[in-house]
Design a protein around this motif. Structure first.
Motif, PDB file in Angstrom:
ATOM      1  N   THR A   1      22.625 -22.571  -6.578  1.00 40.49           N
ATOM      2  CA  THR A   1      21.352 -23.392  -6.852  1.00 40.49           C
ATOM      3  C   THR A   1      20.524 -23.009  -5.643  1.00 40.49           C
ATOM      4  O   THR A   1      20.786 -23.065  -4.609  1.00 40.49           O
ATOM      5  CB  THR A   1      21.708 -24.857  -6.996  1.00 40.49           C
ATOM      6  OG1 THR A   1      22.620 -24.910  -7.920  1.00 40.49           O
ATOM      7  CG2 THR A   1      20.344 -25.673  -7.279  1.00 40.49           C
ATOM      8  N   VAL A   2      19.191 -22.598  -5.904  1.00 44.85           N
ATOM      9  CA  VAL A   2      18.050 -22.900  -4.895  1.00 44.85           C
ATOM     10  C   VAL A   2      17.506 -24.119  -5.018  1.00 44.85           C
ATOM     11  O   VAL A   2      16.425 -24.167  -5.772  1.00 44.85           O
ATOM     12  CB  VAL A   2      17.157 -21.354  -4.940  1.00 44.85           C
ATOM     13  CG1 VAL A   2      16.087 -21.658  -3.687  1.00 44.85           C
ATOM     14  CG2 VAL A   2      17.930 -20.455  -4.825  1.00 44.85           C
ATOM     15  N   GLY A   3      17.836 -25.342  -4.410  1.00 49.22           N
ATOM     16  CA  GLY A   3      17.359 -26.573  -4.461  1.00 49.22           C
ATOM     17  C   GLY A   3      16.164 -26.931  -3.958  1.00 49.22           C
ATOM     18  O   GLY A   3      15.444 -27.812  -4.162  1.00 49.22           O
ATOM     19  N   MET A   4      15.888 -26.291  -2.983  1.00 45.46           N
ATOM     20  CA  MET A   4      14.850 -26.486  -1.851  1.00 45.46           C
ATOM     21  C   MET A   4      14.123 -25.143  -1.738  1.00 45.46           C
ATOM     22  O   MET A   4      14.754 -23.902  -1.529  1.00 45.46           O
ATOM     23  CB  MET A   4      15.182 -27.061  -0.568  1.00 45.46           C
ATOM     24  CG  MET A   4      15.934 -28.167  -0.576  1.00 45.46           C
ATOM     25  SD  MET A   4      16.661 -28.686   0.781  1.00 45.46           S
ATOM     26  CE  MET A   4      15.493 -29.425   1.693  1.00 45.46           C
ATOM     27  N   LEU A   5      12.746 -24.984  -2.037  1.00 43.51           N
ATOM     28  CA  LEU A   5      12.124 -23.811  -1.772  1.00 43.51           C
ATOM     29  C   LEU A   5      10.653 -24.440  -1.208  1.00 43.51           C
ATOM     30  O   LEU A   5       9.877 -25.037  -1.979  1.00 43.51           O
ATOM     31  CB  LEU A   5      11.823 -23.249  -3.359  1.00 43.51           C
ATOM     32  CG  LEU A   5      11.655 -21.791  -3.392  1.00 43.51           C
ATOM     33  CD1 LEU A   5      12.602 -21.032  -2.690  1.00 43.51           C
ATOM     34  CD2 LEU A   5      11.479 -21.562  -4.784  1.00 43.51           C
ATOM     35  N   GLU A   6      10.141 -23.870  -0.185  1.00 39.74           N
ATOM     36  CA  GLU A   6       8.985 -24.558   0.538  1.00 39.74           C
ATOM     37  C   GLU A   6       8.078 -23.497   1.446  1.00 39.74           C
ATOM     38  O   GLU A   6       8.633 -22.872   1.990  1.00 39.74           O
ATOM     39  CB  GLU A   6       9.598 -25.767   1.265  1.00 39.74           C
ATOM     40  CG  GLU A   6       8.528 -26.570   2.338  1.00 39.74           C
ATOM     41  CD  GLU A   6       8.743 -27.174   3.333  1.00 39.74           C
ATOM     42  OE1 GLU A   6       8.209 -28.010   3.784  1.00 39.74           O
ATOM     43  OE2 GLU A   6      10.116 -27.003   3.714  1.00 39.74           O
TER      44      GLU A   6
ATOM     45  N   GLY B   1       7.077 -13.219   6.209  1.00 39.75           N
ATOM     46  CA  GLY B   1       6.428 -12.137   5.911  1.00 39.75           C
ATOM     47  C   GLY B   1       4.866 -12.197   6.625  1.00 39.75           C
ATOM     48  O   GLY B   1       5.173 -12.396   7.920  1.00 39.75           O
ATOM     49  N   MET B   2       3.792 -11.990   5.998  1.00 37.99           N
ATOM     50  CA  MET B   2       2.813 -12.284   6.878  1.00 37.99           C
ATOM     51  C   MET B   2       1.554 -13.053   5.851  1.00 37.99           C
ATOM     52  O   MET B   2       1.406 -12.601   4.626  1.00 37.99           O
ATOM     53  CB  MET B   2       2.041 -10.825   7.081  1.00 37.99           C
ATOM     54  CG  MET B   2       0.727 -10.696   7.574  1.00 37.99           C
ATOM     55  SD  MET B   2       0.842 -11.228   9.201  1.00 37.99           S
ATOM     56  CE  MET B   2       1.668 -10.013   9.946  1.00 37.99           C
ATOM     57  N   ALA B   3       1.206 -14.085   6.510  1.00 36.27           N
ATOM     58  CA  ALA B   3       0.060 -14.815   5.710  1.00 36.27           C
ATOM     59  C   ALA B   3      -1.223 -13.952   5.687  1.00 36.27           C
ATOM     60  O   ALA B   3      -1.358 -13.276   6.818  1.00 36.27           O
ATOM     61  CB  ALA B   3      -0.084 -16.259   6.477  1.00 36.27           C
ATOM     62  N   SER B   4      -1.827 -13.931   4.667  1.00 39.37           N
ATOM     63  CA  SER B   4      -2.976 -13.167   4.588  1.00 39.37           C
ATOM     64  C   SER B   4      -3.829 -13.855   3.704  1.00 39.37           C
ATOM     65  O   SER B   4      -3.574 -14.427   2.648  1.00 39.37           O
ATOM     66  CB  SER B   4      -2.639 -11.568   4.345  1.00 39.37           C
ATOM     67  OG  SER B   4      -2.019 -11.453   3.002  1.00 39.37           O
ATOM     68  N   HIS B   5      -5.306 -13.211   3.412  1.00 34.21           N
ATOM     69  CA  HIS B   5      -6.173 -13.745   2.550  1.00 34.21           C
ATOM     70  C   HIS B   5      -5.729 -13.474   1.203  1.00 34.21           C
ATOM     71  O   HIS B   5      -5.445 -12.327   0.646  1.00 34.21           O
ATOM     72  CB  HIS B   5      -7.655 -12.845   2.866  1.00 34.21           C
ATOM     73  CG  HIS B   5      -8.690 -13.759   2.235  1.00 34.21           C
ATOM     74  ND1 HIS B   5      -8.805 -13.970   0.805  1.00 34.21           N
ATOM     75  CD2 HIS B   5      -9.828 -14.372   2.790  1.00 34.21           C
ATOM     76  CE1 HIS B   5      -9.901 -14.560   0.744  1.00 34.21           C
ATOM     77  NE2 HIS B   5     -10.694 -14.950   1.848  1.00 34.21           N
ATOM     78  N   ALA B   6      -5.855 -14.497   0.058  1.00 37.05           N
ATOM     79  CA  ALA B   6      -5.474 -14.100  -1.029  1.00 37.05           C
ATOM     80  C   ALA B   6      -6.310 -13.387  -2.019  1.00 37.05           C
ATOM     81  O   ALA B   6      -5.731 -12.953  -2.775  1.00 37.05           O
ATOM     82  CB  ALA B   6      -5.270 -15.657  -1.979  1.00 37.05           C
ATOM     83  N   GLY B   7      -7.607 -13.517  -1.360  1.00 39.82           N
ATOM     84  CA  GLY B   7      -8.675 -12.600  -2.316  1.00 39.82           C
ATOM     85  C   GLY B   7      -8.758 -11.140  -1.879  1.00 39.82           C
ATOM     86  O   GLY B   7      -9.092 -10.306  -2.704  1.00 39.82           O
TER      87      GLY B   7
ATOM     88  N   SER C   1      -1.228 -22.882   1.588  1.00 38.06           N
ATOM     89  CA  SER C   1      -2.510 -22.924   1.069  1.00 38.06           C
ATOM     90  C   SER C   1      -2.849 -22.280  -0.043  1.00 38.06           C
ATOM     91  O   SER C   1      -2.293 -21.245  -0.371  1.00 38.06           O
ATOM     92  CB  SER C   1      -3.656 -22.300   2.119  1.00 38.06           C
ATOM     93  OG  SER C   1      -3.358 -23.291   3.383  1.00 38.06           O
ATOM     94  N   ILE C   2      -3.669 -22.665  -1.033  1.00 36.90           N
ATOM     95  CA  ILE C   2      -3.859 -22.278  -2.469  1.00 36.90           C
ATOM     96  C   ILE C   2      -4.339 -20.671  -2.231  1.00 36.90           C
ATOM     97  O   ILE C   2      -4.227 -19.902  -3.011  1.00 36.90           O
ATOM     98  CB  ILE C   2      -4.874 -23.005  -3.154  1.00 36.90           C
ATOM     99  CG1 ILE C   2      -4.835 -22.681  -4.735  1.00 36.90           C
ATOM    100  CG2 ILE C   2      -6.284 -23.005  -2.455  1.00 36.90           C
ATOM    101  CD1 ILE C   2      -5.323 -23.550  -5.451  1.00 36.90           C
ATOM    102  N   ASN C   3      -5.108 -20.516  -1.113  1.00 37.78           N
ATOM    103  CA  ASN C   3      -5.784 -19.162  -1.085  1.00 37.78           C
ATOM    104  C   ASN C   3      -5.296 -18.497   0.279  1.00 37.78           C
ATOM    105  O   ASN C   3      -5.989 -17.454   0.672  1.00 37.78           O
ATOM    106  CB  ASN C   3      -7.323 -19.318  -0.830  1.00 37.78           C
ATOM    107  CG  ASN C   3      -7.751 -20.139   0.379  1.00 37.78           C
ATOM    108  OD1 ASN C   3      -6.552 -20.661   0.988  1.00 37.78           O
ATOM    109  ND2 ASN C   3      -8.891 -20.407   0.997  1.00 37.78           N
ATOM    110  N   VAL C   4      -3.874 -18.598   0.424  1.00 37.49           N
ATOM    111  CA  VAL C   4      -3.287 -17.891   1.342  1.00 37.49           C
ATOM    112  C   VAL C   4      -2.003 -17.103   0.849  1.00 37.49           C
ATOM    113  O   VAL C   4      -1.123 -17.821   0.337  1.00 37.49           O
ATOM    114  CB  VAL C   4      -2.916 -18.812   2.757  1.00 37.49           C
ATOM    115  CG1 VAL C   4      -2.144 -17.805   3.752  1.00 37.49           C
ATOM    116  CG2 VAL C   4      -4.471 -19.186   3.302  1.00 37.49           C
TER     117      VAL C   4
END
Ligand code: HGY
Ligand code: MN
Ligand code: MN
Length: 590
Positions: free
Chosen positions: A442-447, A402-408, A452-455
């Motif tokens: 089963t979706v055994g791996m999800l990463e 997708g697109m990483a972007s600012h969480a805020g 980052s917490i705010n991305v």
């Protein structure tokens, strides 16, 4: 010392009297079980008593649980004895009962027991001699209490009864002077092999790691101690032991299972599948006995596909399924399999690996003993089960972009959140697999790589493990999941990539070999229960080259597996050794 002859010829009153200590304060159990006589084996006697309790009313079962004086309480009557036994036998180690914990441990057990009883309305029941029969430490009792106190009431009710059955089994062993020696040997071998691990405080053994090589060396040494005529470690790291028949050129029965593990694994997955045949060869060797066929026991080096995407590599090599491209596959540290092989002292070339292919004409077939890794036998109170078929499976690895972007600052309606898309896919897999009734997904791996917490997650990697009793049903499930992946990514304006990592066809058991397992289990005096295997096994690979059939051994704790809680009792392992021996005898006399 009790005997079956004595019990089978006793009056009902004598029968009840002889068994009164097995389920204390519940004379009705022996009274009702007496009609199951004559009983052919100790296992049949144990099962007759279990069946009587299973058929009793809920009130009778609850009274049975409540009548249990809990030896985990030092103040409880009989607490000085290790629970799970009548008067603790001389061999019960000093730490068998909770009464031997530290004051803090005892206080903790007291408090947990009180909480347990308040929550469920019956006392905490635990066979303190544990799965091997030689005792649990106070710390293990505490861990069990802390785990079980969170169980649903219905599960705990059944578990309390299972623990009473385990105590009854141990009391009957003592009364008959029976020690499950073969089972304890296999249990101890599993315990000892588990010392080799890449994971401090847990069990992880992945392909060709130092722990993996140490495990291979230990298995080979144990095979030599058992009296195998030939023991080798082959070009892919399988440990191969041959115990010749009376004619060394005779055809062989092939058997075994894997010794690699998943991460943070249990100690029995795969490993009892080579240790049980090894224990049987040891007994043959000690008796100086040769069969009219050879026995080839293989501890397969790689089944779980943890370090490399190369599942069933060890057994695959025996049927010509080793894929050349695997040699150049890097692990997550960039080490190519070829280099890992050479670092482990293996040739690491296709020519050497090609020589591992077995000529099916030289073999009678393949049999594999494995823990069930599921709840069925545990819920049925059955030590052994007959595998009817191994489910078909397919695995994929994928990534949503997708697109990483600012969480805020990124408004919800314009996000291109890869993790939310993966979560939507996981929930679809859950719904879609459940809709079949006997499929699993089963979706055994999800990463979120470098998340980052705010991305807002711009990428999300995922795995798919889809299984079903037939190839066609597996493929319908897979097609629906992949179609949903495409649709949800289109809806969300995301891209994705997905590749197949493994596909195995369903492997129905060979009728003749399944029948041999059935005859072996029936000869032990146990009822037959046939069940499919939801887990994949090395037998799926050998299935492509020769007739195969599997025997399942019950797992404790609802058969949990791929988890350190994976557990099997020495008594059940002993029954599996006995079944394996009877299967050998059938083949030898047929
Ligand atoms: O995943 C499985 O079915 C097996 O444990 N490798
Ligand atoms: Mn496994
Ligand atoms: Mn396995």
């Amino acid at each position: 010392m009790l005997s079956l002859a004595q019990l089978n010829h006793a009056t009902q009153a004598e029968f009840s009297q002889a068994l009164q200590a097995v389920y204390p304060k519940a004379p009705w159990i022996a009274e009702r079980a007496g009609s199951a006589r004559p009983l052919a084996t100790l296992a049949a006697l144990k099962h007759a008593l279990v069946r009587t309790v299973r058929e009793a009313s809920r009130d009778e079962q609850l009274a049975l649980i409540r009548a249990h004086a809990d030896p985990a309480d030092p103040a409880a009557p009989g607490a000085q004895h290790a629970a799970g036994a009548a008067p603790a036998p001389a061999d019960a180690p000093s730490d068998a009962g909770a009464g031997h914990g530290t004051p803090d441990e005892l206080a903790r057990i007291h408090a947990l027991r009180a909480d347990y009883s308040a929550r469920f309305g019956w006392p905490f029941v635990l066979a303190l001699r544990g799965p091997r029969g030689s005792g649990l430490r106070a710390a293990q009792i505490i861990a069990t209490l802390e785990r079980r106190i969170d169980n649903p009431p219905e599960f705990e009710f059944a578990e309390a009864l299972r623990q009473l059955h385990r105590m009854a089994e141990l009391r009957l062993n003592d009364a008959f002077g029976f020690v499950p020696e073969q089972g304890q040997r296999v249990w101890d071998w599993c315990e000892r092999l588990a010392r080799h691990s890449e994971q401090p405080g847990g069990l992880t053994v992945t392909y060709l790691s130092d722990a993996h090589r140490a495990a291979a060396a230990e298995i080979a040494a144990t095979m030599r101690d058992c009296g195998f005529d030939q023991v080798d470690i082959d070009a892919v790291g399988n440990v191969v032991g041959v115990y010749h028949g009376d004619d060394p050129a005779a055809r062989r029965l092939l058997t075994g299972s894997h010794y690699d593990t998943v991460r943070n694994a249990g100690k029995y997955d795969g490993r009892i599948g080579h240790f049980i045949p090894m224990a049987c060869v040891r007994a043959l060797h000690l008796a100086g006995r040769r069969l009219p066929f050879g026995l080839e026991v293989v501890a397969f080096a790689e089944e779980e596909g943890q370090r490399y995407k190369a599942t069933f590599l060890g057994s695959g090599a025996l049927v010509g399924n080793f894929r050349p491209e695997w040699l150049d596959q890097p692990d997550r540290d960039g080490v190519r399999m070829r280099d890992a092989m050479r670092q482990a002292g293996l040739p690491g070339d296709l020519a050497a690996i090609a020589t591992l292919r077995r000529d099916p004409a030289r073999y009678l077939g393949f049999v594999e003993v494995h823990i069930e890794q599921g709840p069925v036998l545990n819920a049925l109170d059955l030590p052994l089960g007959i595998v009817s078929s191994i489910n078909a499976s397919v695995r994929h690895m994928g990534e949503i972009i997708g697109m990483a972007s600012h969480a805020g600052t990124t408004p919800m309606q314009v996000r291109r959140d890869a993790a939310c898309a993966a979560a939507e896919l996981a929930l679809f897999v859950e719904r879609r697999a459940a809709a079949d009734g006997d499929s699993v997904g089963t979706v055994g791996m999800l990463e979120v790589p470098a998340g980052s917490i705010n991305v807002v997650p711009g990428r999300c990697r995922f795995s798919l493990d889809l299984r079903a009793p037939s190839d066609a049903q597996r493929d319908r499930l897979r097609d629906d999941v992949l179609a949903e992946l495409a649709a949800l990514c289109a809806r969300r304006g995301l891209r994705y990539q997905v590749e197949e990592a493994m596909r195995e066809s369903a492997a129905p058991s060979d009728a003749a070999w399944q029948h041999r397992w059935e005859q072996a289990v029936a000869a032990l005096g146990l009822p037959l229960h046939r069940l499919p295997s939801g887990a994949g096994h090395d037998a799926m690979k050998l299935h492509t080259a020769m007739p195969q059939a599997m025997l399942f051994v019950r797992g404790e704790h609802a058969g949990i597996s791929h988890n350190p809680l994976e557990s099997s009792t020495a008594d059940d392992l002993d029954l599996a050794c006995a079944a394996f021996t009877r299967l050998l005898d059938q083949v030898a006399t047929s």
